[in-house]
Design a protein around this motif. Structure first.
Motif, PDB file in Angstrom:
ATOM      1  N   ALA A  82       0.815  -1.208   0.000  1.00 39.33           N
ATOM      2  CA  ALA A  82       0.000   0.000   0.000  1.00 39.33           C
ATOM      3  C   ALA A  82       0.849   1.259   0.000  1.00 39.33           C
ATOM      4  O   ALA A  82       1.857   1.337   0.700  1.00 39.33           O
ATOM      5  CB  ALA A  82      -0.912   0.004   1.226  1.00 39.33           C
ATOM      6  N   MET A  83       0.405   2.234  -0.786  1.00 36.43           N
ATOM      7  CA  MET A  83       1.018   3.557  -0.787  1.00 36.43           C
ATOM      8  C   MET A  83       0.047   4.499  -0.086  1.00 36.43           C
ATOM      9  O   MET A  83      -1.070   4.710  -0.559  1.00 36.43           O
ATOM     10  CB  MET A  83       1.302   4.037  -2.216  1.00 36.43           C
ATOM     11  N   TRP A  84       0.482   5.018   1.050  1.00 39.44           N
ATOM     12  CA  TRP A  84      -0.338   5.905   1.868  1.00 39.44           C
ATOM     13  C   TRP A  84       0.008   7.345   1.507  1.00 39.44           C
ATOM     14  O   TRP A  84       1.089   7.832   1.828  1.00 39.44           O
ATOM     15  CB  TRP A  84      -0.077   5.625   3.349  1.00 39.44           C
ATOM     16  N   HIS A  85      -0.922   8.007   0.806  1.00 36.52           N
ATOM     17  CA  HIS A  85      -0.717   9.378   0.330  1.00 36.52           C
ATOM     18  C   HIS A  85      -1.198  10.352   1.404  1.00 36.52           C
ATOM     19  O   HIS A  85      -2.403  10.588   1.559  1.00 36.52           O
ATOM     20  CB  HIS A  85      -1.465   9.606  -0.987  1.00 36.52           C
ATOM     21  N   ASN A  88      -3.647  13.761   0.660  1.00 34.85           N
ATOM     22  CA  ASN A  88      -5.100  13.669   0.472  1.00 34.85           C
ATOM     23  C   ASN A  88      -5.738  12.516   1.254  1.00 34.85           C
ATOM     24  O   ASN A  88      -6.894  12.181   1.029  1.00 34.85           O
ATOM     25  CB  ASN A  88      -5.437  13.547  -1.019  1.00 34.85           C
ATOM     26  N   HIS A  89      -4.988  11.937   2.175  1.00 33.50           N
ATOM     27  CA  HIS A  89      -5.487  10.835   3.005  1.00 33.50           C
ATOM     28  C   HIS A  89      -6.136   9.728   2.160  1.00 33.50           C
ATOM     29  O   HIS A  89      -7.271   9.332   2.396  1.00 33.50           O
ATOM     30  CB  HIS A  89      -6.452  11.346   4.094  1.00 33.50           C
ATOM     31  N   GLY A 108      -7.279  -1.712  -4.981  1.00 29.53           N
ATOM     32  CA  GLY A 108      -8.290  -0.753  -4.589  1.00 29.53           C
ATOM     33  C   GLY A 108      -7.730   0.522  -4.006  1.00 29.53           C
ATOM     34  O   GLY A 108      -6.520   0.762  -4.015  1.00 29.53           O
ATOM     35  N   LEU A 109      -8.645   1.319  -3.463  1.00 29.48           N
ATOM     36  CA  LEU A 109      -8.331   2.619  -2.892  1.00 29.48           C
ATOM     37  C   LEU A 109      -9.166   2.811  -1.632  1.00 29.48           C
ATOM     38  O   LEU A 109     -10.369   2.527  -1.630  1.00 29.48           O
ATOM     39  CB  LEU A 109      -8.655   3.731  -3.898  1.00 29.48           C
ATOM     40  N   THR A 110      -8.513   3.275  -0.581  1.00 29.14           N
ATOM     41  CA  THR A 110      -9.200   3.609   0.659  1.00 29.14           C
ATOM     42  C   THR A 110      -9.033   5.103   0.879  1.00 29.14           C
ATOM     43  O   THR A 110      -7.914   5.615   0.812  1.00 29.14           O
ATOM     44  CB  THR A 110      -8.613   2.826   1.852  1.00 29.14           C
ATOM     45  N   ALA A 126     -12.794   0.696  -1.432  1.00 27.00           N
ATOM     46  CA  ALA A 126     -13.353   0.214  -2.695  1.00 27.00           C
ATOM     47  C   ALA A 126     -12.268  -0.480  -3.514  1.00 27.00           C
ATOM     48  O   ALA A 126     -11.101  -0.086  -3.484  1.00 27.00           O
ATOM     49  CB  ALA A 126     -13.938   1.372  -3.491  1.00 27.00           C
ATOM     50  N   GLY A 127     -12.686  -1.518  -4.237  1.00 28.05           N
ATOM     51  CA  GLY A 127     -11.709  -2.222  -5.049  1.00 28.05           C
ATOM     52  C   GLY A 127     -12.347  -3.231  -5.966  1.00 28.05           C
ATOM     53  O   GLY A 127     -13.569  -3.236  -6.174  1.00 28.05           O
ATOM     54  N   GLU A 128     -11.510  -4.088  -6.499  1.00 27.36           N
ATOM     55  CA  GLU A 128     -11.971  -5.140  -7.392  1.00 27.36           C
ATOM     56  C   GLU A 128     -11.144  -6.392  -7.153  1.00 27.36           C
ATOM     57  O   GLU A 128      -9.973  -6.319  -6.761  1.00 27.36           O
ATOM     58  CB  GLU A 128     -11.895  -4.704  -8.851  1.00 27.36           C
ATOM     59  N   PHE A 129     -11.784  -7.527  -7.381  1.00 28.47           N
ATOM     60  CA  PHE A 129     -11.141  -8.817  -7.196  1.00 28.47           C
ATOM     61  C   PHE A 129     -11.463  -9.686  -8.396  1.00 28.47           C
ATOM     62  O   PHE A 129     -12.608  -9.721  -8.862  1.00 28.47           O
ATOM     63  CB  PHE A 129     -11.644  -9.505  -5.921  1.00 28.47           C
ATOM     64  N   SER A 130     -10.464 -10.401  -8.893  1.00 33.25           N
ATOM     65  CA  SER A 130     -10.716 -11.336  -9.977  1.00 33.25           C
ATOM     66  C   SER A 130      -9.911 -12.611  -9.749  1.00 33.25           C
ATOM     67  O   SER A 130      -8.842 -12.589  -9.137  1.00 33.25           O
ATOM     68  CB  SER A 130     -10.372 -10.721 -11.339  1.00 33.25           C
TER      69      SER A 130
END
Length: 184
Positions: A82-85, A88-89, A108-110, A126-130
């Motif tokens: 994970a990259m914690w920005h 912009n939180h 995804g993105l939190t 939110a994200g996606e899984f395949s």
């Protein structure tokens, strides 16, 4: 590919929620009944202040004993990158399942936004899984798409509930930690 989204409001300020989930995952584990451990594998602070984290998660085995020959403990582990920005939180993440890293994709993105007049935080996960079931051992080719769809539905139904528990654990932890105030 199946998408998922979970929104949770917690009654702690953005910075408290942000720091609890980013920096104190190990302390949240006792509040997460499905998680055995979370271990930081790597933490790198970028020149712009963003933080790159690699965490190893291990879930607790909650399945009938008869399945223990099929489901191994490594199937219940994953690595999250994970990259914690900070600016912009937002946290952009990718999860690698240990049992099928070449067959699964989960990204995804939190986001952490002020809520409740600044006294709370709206966390959107939110994200996606395949899952690529093509050629998966034990799965007949005629059932590959059905197995993939079923697995994607199952996983994406679990993720939001687990995230809600994580957010609530962060709230519990932040509220249990004494607030530092200046005398005066």
């Amino acid at each position: 590919m199946k998408t998922f989204k979970s929104i949770q409001i917690v009654k702690i300020p953005v910075e408290d929620a942000w720091l609890a989930i980013r920096d104190r995952l190990g302390e949240l584990v006792p509040h997460l009944d499905e998680i055995e451990s979370v271990a930081v594998q790597e933490r790198t602070t970028q020149p712009d202040g963003d933080i790159f984290l690699v965490n190893l998660w291990q879930a607790k085995a909650k399945f009938p004993a008869v399945l223990s020959t099929v489901i191994k403990s490594d199937m219940l582990a994953w690595t999250d990158r994970a990259m914690w920005h900070e600016k912009n939180h937002e946290c952009a993440w990718q999860i690698e399942l240990h049992f099928a890293p070449d067959r699964t994709r989960c990204t995804g993105l939190t986001t952490f936004e002020p809520a409740l007049g600044g006294r709370g935080t709206r966390i959107t996960f939110a994200g996606e899984f395949s899952l690529n079931a093509k050629g998966l051992p034990g799965v007949p080719s005629i059932l590959e798409s059905t197995v993939a769809a079923a697995a994607e539905s199952f996983v994406t139904s679990l993720i939001p509930g687990n995230f809600r528990k994580l957010a609530m654990a962060a709230e519990t932890l932040a509220n249990a930690t004494p607030q530092v105030t200046s005398a005066g």
